[in-house]
Design an enzyme around this catalytic site. Structure first.
Site, mmCIF file in Angstrom:
data_model
loop_
_atom_site.group_PDB
_atom_site.id
_atom_site.type_symbol
_atom_site.label_atom_id
_atom_site.label_comp_id
_atom_site.label_asym_id
_atom_site.label_seq_id
_atom_site.Cartn_x
_atom_site.Cartn_y
_atom_site.Cartn_z
ATOM 1 N N GLU A 152 39.053 3.882 -23.138
ATOM 2 C CA GLU A 152 39.860 2.650 -23.224
ATOM 3 C C GLU A 152 40.454 2.233 -22.328
ATOM 4 O O GLU A 152 41.024 2.987 -21.295
ATOM 5 C CB GLU A 152 41.106 2.973 -24.259
ATOM 6 C CG GLU A 152 42.155 2.126 -24.510
ATOM 7 C CD GLU A 152 43.247 2.242 -25.558
ATOM 8 O OE1 GLU A 152 43.135 3.231 -26.312
ATOM 9 O OE2 GLU A 152 44.503 1.891 -25.157
ATOM 10 N N GLU A 157 49.874 -4.200 -21.011
ATOM 11 C CA GLU A 157 50.730 -3.688 -22.254
ATOM 12 C C GLU A 157 52.227 -4.077 -21.653
ATOM 13 O O GLU A 157 52.700 -3.533 -20.444
ATOM 14 C CB GLU A 157 50.643 -2.253 -22.615
ATOM 15 C CG GLU A 157 49.362 -1.959 -23.098
ATOM 16 C CD GLU A 157 49.355 -0.554 -23.480
ATOM 17 O OE1 GLU A 157 49.417 -0.329 -24.892
ATOM 18 O OE2 GLU A 157 48.958 0.482 -22.718
#
Length: 271
Positions: A152, A157
């Protein structure tokens, strides 16, 4: 320009091509790419009145922390004046859907994937307690098995009202083998709060360089002599862009802070 052939090929001077060998057509970049100028291969400027469904799908709800409030509800998706608004809202009708919150997100799964190159996304992040907007990537195919073996890539974020973003890689190597420091698997970077920023990565066969506003912020290298699961990043990945709410990491949502939005201006992929 694109070439669609059953094997790798050259694109009018580019070391990349689109191949249909895989279940989903994917843009694969060949070696020695650093010697050439970047060429735009895929983009969306969100200039239409509706989401381009040849490129994107609304992310359905799932059992993960980040996906439990995902919805296809139109109230979480607005296209206006060349911007895509992905919204996190209080659920106005819990008799039909018992979840307290609804969130919007899109992914290119099954429609667009690429292996190596540069991706940049220009977006503005609004703040709220429990807001967790993310721009990230997952493998299109299960080359190495079930998650997290295919890796990933978290391009960005953001949590709550922070003035930083997190840029991270996850894999079997980091999550199951706990190898988070050999090499370090993530970093942070300052952002311009309540303004548009350009989030991105420059991805090559031996490293992933994270970017914000064109500045290199963190590099995750391929390392020799460690478990092979350290580098699952040798396959096509697709894009996810979502306005998440709540979860173990970000904490509880303050309903009074909602609605909250991630406003996306454009997405560009180069090889």
């Amino acid at each position: 320009m694109k070439c669609i052939l059953p094997s790798l090929c050259l694109l009018a001077g580019l070391s990349a091509c689109r191949t249909t060998q895989l279940p989903v057509p994917a843009y694969l970049q060949k070696n020695a790419r650093s010697q050439q100028q970047w060429q735009l291969i895929w983009e969306d400027n969100f200039n239409g009145s509706t989401l381009d469904t040849t490129k994107w799908t609304r992310i359905p709800p799932n059992g993960a922390d980040w996906g439990k409030h995902m919805t296809s509800d139109d109230r979480c998706y607005v296209l206006k004046d060349g911007y895509l608004y992905l919204r996190g809202i209080n659920n106005p009708d819990t008799t039909k859907d018992p979840r307290p919150f609804l969130t919007g997100g899109i992914y290119s799964k099954g429609k667009f994937a690429f292996q190596y190159g540069k991706v940049e996304i220009r977006a503005k992040l609004e703040c709220a307690q429990g807001a967790w907007p993310a721009i990230w990537m997952l493998a299109e195919n299960n080359k190495y098995g079930a998650y997290p073996r295919n890796g990933e890539i978290d391009i960005m974020e953001h949590l709550n009202y922070d003035s930083i973003i997190y840029q991270t890689t996850h894999s079997y190597y980091t999550l199951d083998l706990k190898q988070t420091q050999n090499p370090p698997h993530g970093g942070t970077a300052a952002l311009l709060n309540n303004e548009f920023n350009v989030f991105g990565i420059n991805w090559s066969p031996d490293k992933i360089v994270f970017l914000i506003n064109g500045r290199e912020t963190f590099t995750y290298p391929r390392v020799e002599g460690v478990d092979p699961s350290q580098w699952p990043y040798d396959q096509p990945f697709y894009l996810l862009i979502d306005q998440q709410l709540g979860g173990t990491w970000v904490g509880k949502v303050n309903p009074d802070d909602l609605p909250v939005q991630m406003i996306v201006d454009w997405v560009k992929v180069y090889q």
